[in-house]
Design a protein around this motif. Structure first.
Motif, PDB file in Angstrom:
ATOM      1  N   GLY A   1      51.017  25.834  38.304  1.00  0.00           N
ATOM      2  CA  GLY A   1      52.369  26.256  37.950  1.00  0.00           C
ATOM      3  C   GLY A   1      53.145  26.847  39.105  1.00  0.00           C
ATOM      4  O   GLY A   1      54.324  27.202  38.957  1.00  0.00           O
ATOM      5  N   GLY A   2      52.487  26.974  40.277  1.00  0.00           N
ATOM      6  CA  GLY A   2      53.152  27.502  41.461  1.00  0.00           C
ATOM      7  C   GLY A   2      53.381  28.998  41.443  1.00  0.00           C
ATOM      8  O   GLY A   2      54.235  29.498  42.180  1.00  0.00           O
ATOM      9  N   THR A   3      52.619  29.729  40.609  1.00  0.00           N
ATOM     10  CA  THR A   3      52.809  31.178  40.501  1.00  0.00           C
ATOM     11  C   THR A   3      51.632  31.981  41.049  1.00  0.00           C
ATOM     12  O   THR A   3      51.640  33.215  40.969  1.00  0.00           O
ATOM     13  N   GLU A   4      50.628  31.304  41.591  1.00  0.00           N
ATOM     14  CA  GLU A   4      49.474  32.016  42.135  1.00  0.00           C
ATOM     15  C   GLU A   4      49.871  32.788  43.405  1.00  0.00           C
ATOM     16  O   GLU A   4      50.551  32.244  44.284  1.00  0.00           O
ATOM     17  N   ARG A   5      49.424  34.054  43.487  1.00  0.00           N
ATOM     18  CA  ARG A   5      49.721  34.849  44.671  1.00  0.00           C
ATOM     19  C   ARG A   5      48.867  34.416  45.856  1.00  0.00           C
ATOM     20  O   ARG A   5      47.690  34.130  45.709  1.00  0.00           O
ATOM     21  N   LYS A   6      49.487  34.409  47.029  1.00  0.00           N
ATOM     22  CA  LYS A   6      48.782  34.056  48.245  1.00  0.00           C
ATOM     23  C   LYS A   6      48.224  35.296  48.913  1.00  0.00           C
ATOM     24  O   LYS A   6      48.702  36.406  48.672  1.00  0.00           O
TER      25      LYS A   6
END
Length: 213
Positions: A203-208
């Motif tokens: 979903g493109g919401t994972e923290r880097k």
């Protein structure tokens, strides 16, 4: 055969009890912080780093690796009745005890008896167990993890891919079926514990790594 089963059960119980000593939660107590109530809510090294800093994270790394190693040695000792030299010169039963203790230490980390069965994802403990099972393969997969994290800054993605490659590496190295099965269990545990991370990555919401909340 009955004695072998009993010994394997004992190895599993000891491994689980050792694994239940969740390092991030123990370290957090010295800081007066429950890391499960901060950041991602995960009781692991990455969330400890974000919540408490590098020194606390270093202690968690040491603790998580140590308990996996101790669980493997305990399982080996129970099956063989001795430790000296056997760690490097094992037989089938010794390997069974080592892997049984190791897998249950990961289960203890993920679902700790002492902390209401809410723990971490078990990656560092998985690494230590893999190192005890097959050092060269484990170090190779650690390299894969480092490369993926360096390229993407997703610790979770590096963990998932490295863990998923465990049974693949076991097959390529011509390991026996029991070893491959145990490797597969390690991989399944790691992927299952990262199921929410997989959703966030997709979903493109994972923290880097290093990214501020």
């Amino acid at each position: 055969m009955f004695i072998v089963v009993v010994k394997l059960v004992i190895a599993g119980v000891i491994g689980y009890l050792l694994g239940s000593a969740n390092s991030s939660l123990i370290v957090g107590k010295f800081y007066g912080v429950d890391v499960r109530k901060h950041g991602s809510g995960n009781a692991g090294m990455t969330n400890t780093l974000r919540t408490l800093g590098k020194a606390a994270a270093a202690l968690v790394i040491l603790g998580d690796i140590l308990k996996g190693v101790l669980a493997c040695i305990a399982g080996l000792y129970i099956m063989r009745g001795g430790v000296t030299a056997e760690i490097f010169n094992r037989d089938y039963l010794g390997d069974m005890g080592l892997m049984m203790g190791g897998i249950f230490s990961i289960a203890g980390h993920n679902w700790p008896l002492y902390f209401n069965f809410k723990g971490g994802k078990g990656i560092l403990t998985t690494l230590s167990v893999a190192l005890m099972m097959a050092p060269a393969m484990a170090l190779t997969l650690l390299g894969v993890f480092i490369i993926i994290v360096a390229l993407t800054r997703y610790v979770s993605l590096g963990s998932i891919i490295a863990a998923a490659l465990l049974p693949v590496g076991s097959l390529l190295l011509g390991k026996g079926p029991v070893f491959v099965i145990f490797s597969g269990i390690l991989a399944l545990l790691a992927v299952f514990q990262h199921r929410e991370n997989i959703k966030r990555i997709l979903g493109g919401t994972e923290r880097k790594l290093g990214e501020k909340k």
